[in-house]
Scaffold this motif. Structure first.
Motif, PDB file in Angstrom:
ATOM      1  N   ASP A 248      -6.040  -1.795  -4.903  1.00 12.89           N
ATOM      2  CA  ASP A 248      -5.404  -2.310  -3.691  1.00 12.89           C
ATOM      3  C   ASP A 248      -6.440  -3.099  -2.901  1.00 12.89           C
ATOM      4  O   ASP A 248      -7.313  -2.525  -2.255  1.00 12.89           O
ATOM      5  N   GLU A 249      -6.367  -4.402  -2.987  1.00 12.19           N
ATOM      6  CA  GLU A 249      -7.327  -5.306  -2.347  1.00 12.19           C
ATOM      7  C   GLU A 249      -8.783  -4.892  -2.581  1.00 12.19           C
ATOM      8  O   GLU A 249      -9.523  -4.626  -1.633  1.00 12.19           O
TER       9      GLU A 249
ATOM     10  N   GLN B 260      -6.952   0.711  -0.433  1.00 10.61           N
ATOM     11  CA  GLN B 260      -7.327  -0.433   0.383  1.00 10.61           C
ATOM     12  C   GLN B 260      -8.371  -0.078   1.439  1.00 10.61           C
ATOM     13  O   GLN B 260      -9.334  -0.810   1.631  1.00 10.61           O
TER      14      GLN B 260
ATOM     15  N   SER C 177       0.825  -1.205   0.000  1.00 10.51           N
ATOM     16  CA  SER C 177       0.000   0.000   0.000  1.00 10.51           C
ATOM     17  C   SER C 177       0.854   1.248   0.000  1.00 10.51           C
ATOM     18  O   SER C 177       0.500   2.264  -0.610  1.00 10.51           O
TER      19      SER C 177
HETATM   20 MG   LIG Z   1      -2.054  -2.675   2.245  1.00 11.54          MG
END
Ligand SMILES: [Mg+2]
Ligand SMILES: Nc1ncnc2c1ncn2[C@@H]1O[C@H](COP(=O)(O)OP(=O)(O)OP(=O)(O)O)[C@@H](O)[C@H]1O
Ligand SMILES: Nc1ncnc2c1ncn2[C@@H]1O[C@H](COP(=O)(O)OP(=O)(O)OP(=O)(O)O)[C@@H](O)[C@H]1O
Ligand SMILES: [Mg+2]
Lengths: 521, 323, 325, 325
Positions: free
Chosen positions: A179-180, A96, A54
């Motif tokens: 991000d995720e 995220q 991240s």
């Molecule tokens: Mg992360």
């Protein structure tokens, strides 16, 4: 192997990173990271919790500045000082933290249009009619069926995440970073997202994808880059060797987590003829000591509602719960804890984290009286407990006095789960406990759950089937606010399971009968 | 300097303190300037303590002045209850004290007064003179403020004496800016009571507010305003065309400041200014201002000598400020 | 039904109060009388609109009262002591308001001082600053200056016009300015993208920044809008009173904050909004004017103001939130 | 280095100011003078400690000034008009403070009125209410009652003792009470589990609730602490002034809010904390006392207070946050 791809001619590369370094205080988070992504390619970045994924994304996004190193975008030097710079250059990012993607007080429509409002594409005047039309178009990409006028505050976590994703997809980016993105989605929504990613890939968008879910990675990756402790430890081209990638990311092989045999104890918990939502079918199930039971199902099928009923946060319209054979009707969550029912809620940022507290203070919060004498907090005792938990859970941090929001997402999740593992209980309910947790940590937490399972019943709510299969002994399938199937993890009929999840087998009577016979006990 | 009594033969060594309760506003600013001028004329060292309407702090400031080793203290306003003991401590420490507009219940402390009763009386007598002894009145008053309470006593006395005075409305507020807030109230009062022909607003900020409302309602020929206190700004307001504000009664705050210091100086020199030193008020009417072409406080002082100087507490040796 | 109560409860309450006062005192209900109510709240309302802008971006401005007071002093100083005309005086005040707003914004955004704290500091600064040029005296035509000379200038008639003139003999200029400002700010907040972005920033600053909004500039702009409104309030105050009165402006601050906050309850908005702010200001004005007409002593006015405020808000907020659950 | 500046910058500034004043005016640095500084801020500090408690749970209390004023009036009324003794008077005031705090807490928690709004309403309510029993008059021995009779009672010497006595002829009782309260609240917030939970609630209310904290009770308790502190402030005010004076206590609200907010900057806490609040109050006291000693006119005091506040805060906050990034 890693070198070959980086030495490739960089002209068709959309993004190039050279020797990027970043430290937070004395914590060197990124060390000499080189990475490139070319047009029409999905690069998956793998790394354990706290590896620096991240952080890397935030550097590209203009949120953090790199300490040293250089970035190039389309061959031009790229030094975004603010997120606006990155956006203008065509870099779109889904962060995220889901809370960072939405403004909760604005309506769904306005959230979907947020980027356009910010960069001026909507024109000065914001007509509601036109806005709603445009927003509906944006939502259409992911088949979002949401009330456009509802404030986002009232949406479910998954819907919030979908709103954030739709926004980014609508922008015709040059480079898309996710991000995720599927951390709180179930298979169905994820599949819709993958479809769009495929389309974008074909149209030449460069995509950087970050996930801990192997199923996502298998489905999408053209190339895998493994990141460990802030260094690139492997770049894998097609044909992809997933096992090697996992090894590169973890630094060692993944020990096949041998499940400790279930020692199923006495029956602890009973749910009888529970109606979760008026008009939906009643269901029953029971849980025994030592076993871990997963409830899986699509987003919005009522898993969290059931968890909340168990924790005393709401009352089911009908049905009874029995705990150790006695009627269990918690008045509120304090009462539930008092009776030995613990719950780790989903959506950690809103419902679990105390951002102003350090790790130790976060860990001890529910059981603070155990760490006090005459009301005074015994700081040493508290910190010792915290250190013990940090070691036990493998939280990546500088010390137990780190602020919780300085941890990586997965490590935050470990702390939040650890909070409820620090004391014995009768029934432990975990709602989406693996959100953002890496594979190894997931295994670790699974093992911890098992180790401590003792004579407690453990109930796990998860929309992710892999997680259910990996951690649990028994899987209950929830669809449309009722339980429609049960499977033993060691003998799963995958086809039946999948069709039950997708709601194809809606034969509630059969299901009820099914449980009536051997589902219970 | 040679013929001045001790300690003023060596005035540089004399230290006096002014301990104030109220400081914001023209009246207090003018009072301060009077104190400063007289102190300068005497050549003494003056210290100013501002408690800004904090009664407890004001009492502490007396103690502070004691600790600082002053020879004399002027107490300007304050509450009897909080000041009595502090002043007693100062007196016990051998310090001479005079008090302006606050009763500190101490025989050793001369009272300087601008006589609020007299102020109100002058304004009300003028009102009777202008309007006869029966009229419909609006009254602006906020209880709890000592000088206003004293003016209020006079107003009630007058109402008893002249039953023809019909008070139909009473209002008032100290919300700042006071003139603006009073104007809002007054405009409501004027609409509810169209028969009012006299407004008694015994504080110049009140009068200013009433005047705004009267002008806005276009009633400036139908209503007359009587007030107390004066400043350059008030003079300008009274001088406006067809101004409803026709009279005010005032003492010159600068003069009161001078008198306060002179009384203290007399005490220090071992003389007796008297238990009560009253600075007489002056009635100022709009006609006077127009006839004498008075534009500001300085011209008022120049053209109305009784306003410029009060012949109180002036022993022969006393140096007076230049004028 | 409950939704109806949430949306219109507050407006109905306002109506009920108006009807009550009209029965008690028929003079209350006339065009003139209503115009007076508007006039009595115009300055408060204008300040409250400024506060609303800062509330929208999640900030707060405690300095408005002192900005208005300083602007009143500045206008008077310019005209009376420098002999400036009304245009220069107005320009000076607006520049002052914008500058103070900019200063507040920079403190909050770049120095990262919490908003309440930053604007409280500015408030104290201005309280002192406004008194320094005249050494604590109020400013009026013909006043004696500290150097012993007499001020030559006077209030420009054009300037006083702003505070005293009535269009068509009925509508005061200050009311017109209030209505225009309310309309502009309402439109700005509700219907322009800038307004939307400001709400987004107030709701989630980080998300807005990540979406590419120049958050710092917006926040500074919000404080500048606030300072601008406050300086207009100060100009109207000077024009109405016709002199530079020494004042802390504290009551202006409290009343305008009250108006802006009451605005939350109007039409069930539950967030800062310009229409609500205007209604909030008028609500307080109606109450005070009505009670004054009924000869209620000033302290009962505070009490009733508080009581009605509390009742109205309990009603609105407990309903609004209940409907959410 | 930077960390050092963050932690001790504010305290060093305080020290520098003290040194400066001592050089300019040696009398500044004496025990008596320091006691005086403490005494001059004691009431403000006590109120500020109450505000701190509400800030900790993420609330705000605008009603403290009016609670203190009402409590002063209540004590005076009890003693002068009812002829009560000091114990009854003190008990009445404390009960009043707790009741108002409870009322505020209920408004915020159950009626879900935003804290600023709820406490603003309470503030107006009390401002009016305190004046009703005496029709706006101050309460003093021998006062005339509205019914024409004369008040019989007077301030109990034991009560006045609270405001006027000095232990060992040097330490005023009010300073002692301030120090004890600060110590208790500091200990409570920093070291007990209740304080810990209060901070948790202020940081994330939902998470605290889910972790088992009875959030509503804690929030109400915080407002009650605030009301309690404010009523103690009012008692001391009454005891020092010796009468129920309607105009005392006007500036208490802003000064105590300033103190509590300055406290954020002390020791780099960047959050409400009792020690910081006490230092903040003393900081303001030192400044004003020093300037008075240097014969600065009252309006420059506001200006300097504002300027030093702003400079100190810019310094602390810009450093604190910069180190975080
Ligand atoms: Mg992360
Ligand atoms: N704002 C910050 N301040 C201090 N340290 C930080 C900050 N953000 C991240 N870190 C640290 O940087 C390291 C990397 O964090 P990062 O969030 O990049 O990890 P990640 O790879 O995304 O992990 P996850 O899979 O859990 O999301 C962690 O050790 C974290 O503690
Ligand atoms: N407070 C609420 N207000 C309105 N609708 C709600 C609320 N809570 C839940 N819902 C709705 O009820 C349905 C079930 O939600 P729930 O969160 O229990 O589902 P879930 O299966 O746990 O999904 P997830 O995987 O997202 O946790 C969803 O459609 C959700 O939007
Ligand atoms: Mg769920």
């Amino acid at each position: 192997m890693a070198e070959t791809s980086n030495n490739q001619a960089s002209k068709d590369n959309v993004l190039d990173l050279k020797d990027v370094e970043k430290s937070f205080g004395s914590n060197r988070v990124l060390q000499g990271v080189n990475l490139s992504i070319s047009a029409g390619e999905v690069v998956v970045l793998m790394g354990a919790n706290g590896a620096g994924k991240s952080t890397l994304v935030k550097i590209i996004a203009g949120v953090h500045n790199a300490d040293s190193g250089s970035l190039t975008l389309d061959g031009e030097p790229f030094m975004p000082a603010t997120p606006a710079d990155a956006l203008r250059a065509g870099v779109c990012i889904v962060h995220q933290a889901i809370n960072d993607c939405v403004a909760p007080d604005l309506s769904v429509a306005q959230n979907l249009l947020l980027d356009r409002l910010c960069n001026g594409e909507t024109g000065l005047f914001f007509g509601r009619g036109r806005a709603a039309r445009e927003a509906r178009k944006i939502a259409g990409a992911l088949d979002l069926e949401l009330d456009m006028n509802k404030p986002v505050r009232e949406l479910d976590l998954a819907d919030r995440q979908l709103v954030g994703i739709s926004r980014a997809l609508a922008q015709n980016p040059k480079l898309l970073i996710l991000d995720e993105p599927t951390s709180s989605l179930s298979q169905r929504e994820a599949e819709r997202l993958f479809g769009i990613i495929d389309r974008l890939r074909q149209s030449g968008v460069a995509i950087l994808y970050i996930s801990h879910r192997m199923s996502d990675i298998r489905r999408l990756a053209d190339r895998i880059i493994a990141l460990r402790d802030g260094r690139i430890t492997g770049v894998f081209e097609k044909p992809l060797n997933y096992e090697a990638a996992v090894n590169a990311m973890l630094g060692h092989g993944m020990e096949v987590s041998k499940k400790i045999a279930v020692t199923r104890g006495a029956k602890i918990f009973d749910a009888r003829d529970v109606v979760l939502k008026t008009g939906c079918e009643p269901f029953s199930f029971s849980l025994s000591g030592g076993e871990i039971v997963a409830i899986t199902g699509l987003v919005g099928t009522g898993k969290s509602e059931l968890a909340e009923c168990l924790f005393g946060l709401r009352q089911p319209p009908a049905g009874t719960f029995l705990l150790d054979g006695k009627p269990y009707q918690p008045l509120n969550n304090r009462d539930a804890v008092g009776q030995g029912v613990f719950m780790a809620a989903k959506d950690r940022a809103n419902s679990s984290m105390i951002p102003g507290f350090d790790i130790s203070q976060n860990l001890t919060l529910p059981f603070l009286p155990d760490f006090t004498a005459l009301g005074t907090v015994l700081r040493r005792k508290e910190r010792n407990k915290a250190k013990e938990m940090i070691d036990w859970l493998g939280v990546v941090c500088q010390s137990d006095q780190d602020m919780l929001n300085a941890l990586s997402g997965g490590n935050q999740q470990k702390v939040v789960i650890g909070r409820w593992l620090s004391k014995a209980c009768r029934l432990l309910v975990l709602d989406e406990p693996f959100q953002g947790v890496d594979i190894r940590a997931r295994g670790d937490i699974g093992n911890k759950l098992r180790e401590t399972a003792g004579d407690r019943a453990t109930l796990l709510m998860t929309a992710e089937l892999d997680e259910a299969l990996e951690v649990s002994d028994r899987i209950l399938v929830m669809s449309n606010h009722t339980i429609v199937g049960e499977h033993r993890t060691d003998s799963v009929d995958m086809d039946l399971l999948l069709s039950q999840i997708s709601g194809a087998v809606v034969s509630p009577n059969a299901a009820a009968g099914h449980f009536g016979k051997d589902g219970i006990q | 300097a040679q013929d001045k009594p001790a300690p003023f033969d060596n005035p540089g060594d004399v230290k006096i303190a002014l301990v104030r309760y109220l400081s914001t506003g023209d009246f207090f600013q003018a009072y301060l300037s009077g104190v400063e001028r007289q102190a300068e004329a005497l050549g003494v060292d003056l210290r100013v303590f501002d408690s800004r309407q904090d009664a407890a702090l004001q009492a502490d400031m007396v103690d502070q002045a004691i600790a600082l080793g002053v020879d004399g203290i002027v107490v300007q306003h304050g509450l009897t209850e909080s000041m009595t003991e502090a002043v007693q401590r100062a007196v016990d420490a051998g310090i001479k004290v005079v008090a302006f507009d606050v009763n500190v219940e101490n025989d050793a402390v001369p009272q300087i007064e601008q006589s609020d009763q007299l102020l109100a009386q002058l304004a009300l007598e003028q009102a009777i003179k202008d309007n006869g002894d029966s009229f419909t009145a609006g009254y602006v008053y906020v209880p709890g403020i000592a000088p206003l309470d004293r003016r209020d006593e006079k107003w009630r006395e007058f109402k008893d004496k002249y039953p023809g005075i019909n008070e139909v409305a009473q209002f008032g507020t100290l919300d700042n800016p006071i003139a603006n807030s009073v104007a809002n109230q007054a405009s409501a009062v004027l609409r509810a009571n169209p028969t009012i022909n006299v407004m008694f607003a015994p504080y110049d900020e009140f009068a200013k507010g009433v005047k705004i409302a009267v002008d806005e309602a276009g009633l400036n020929n139908d209503i007359k305003i009587y007030s107390a206190d004066v400043s350059s700004a008030d003079i300008q307001a009274m001088r406006e065309d067809a101004s409803a504000w026709v009279a005010t009664a005032a003492t010159n705050p600068a003069v009161v400041g001078e008198v306060s210091v002179r009384a203290l100086a007399m005490l220090l020199a071992g003389e007796e200014p008297g238990q009560s030193v009253i600075v007489p008020p002056t009635l100022i009417t709009r006609d006077m201002l127009m006839d004498l072409d008075i534009q500001n406080m300085e011209q008022l002082s120049a053209k109305l000598p009784q306003f410029a100087h009060a012949d109180v507490a002036v022993p022969a040796w006393m140096p007076l400020p230049e004028r | 039904m409950r939704n109806f109560a949430i949306r219109y409860g507050f407006l109905l309450l306002l109506l009920a109060i108006i009807v009550f006062f009209t029965i008690m005192e028929p003079a209350f209900m006339s065009l003139r009388s209503m115009v007076f109510v508007f006039q009595s709240v115009s300055i408060t309302a204008i300040l409250a609109l400024g506060v609303t802008a800062t509330l929208v971006v999640g900030g707060f401005d405690l300095s408005i009262g002192s900005v208005a007071a300083s602007s009143m002093m500045a206008a008077s100083y310019a005209m009376v002591i420098w002999g400036a005309g009304s245009v220069e005086a107005v320009a000076l005040c607006l520049a002052l308001g914008l500058a103070v707003g900019f200063f507040n914004g920079v403190l909050v955004v770049y120095a990262r001082v919490p908003d309440l704290l930053a604007t409280l500091g500015t408030m104290f600064l201005l309280l002192g600053l406004q008194l320094i040029p005249t050494a604590g005296r109020s400013i009026a035509k013909g006043m004696m200056l500290p150097d012993g000379s007499t001020a030559e200038g006077s209030f420009d008639p054009g300037f006083l016009f702003l505070g005293r003139h009535r269009l068509y003999d009925i509508l005061p200029v200050s009311v017109l300015i209030m209505l225009v400002l309310a309309l502009v700010i309402w439109f700005f907040l509700e219907f322009t993208r800038w307004g939307r972005v400001m709400y987004a920033i107030g709701s989630n600053e980080l998300a807005s920044r990540l979406a590419g909004a120049p958050v710092n500039r917006y926040k500074i702009a919000a404080y500048m809008i606030s300072g601008f409104c406050a300086s207009i309030g100060g100009i109207l105050l000077a024009a109405r009173v016709g002199r530079g009165d020494v004042s802390s402006g504290n009551n202006l601050l409290l009343d305008s904050v009250a108006a802006a906050l009451i605005g939350f309850a109007v039409l069930g908005a539950a967030k800062p909004n310009a229409f609500g702010t205007l209604v909030g200001a008028i609500f307080v004005g109606v109450l005070l004017q009505g009670m004054t007409m009924m000869n209620a002593p000033y302290y009962t006015q505070d009490f009733v103001k508080g009581a009605v405020l509390v009742i109205a808000l309990v009603f609105t907020f407990s309903l609004t939130k209940a409907a959410r659950n």
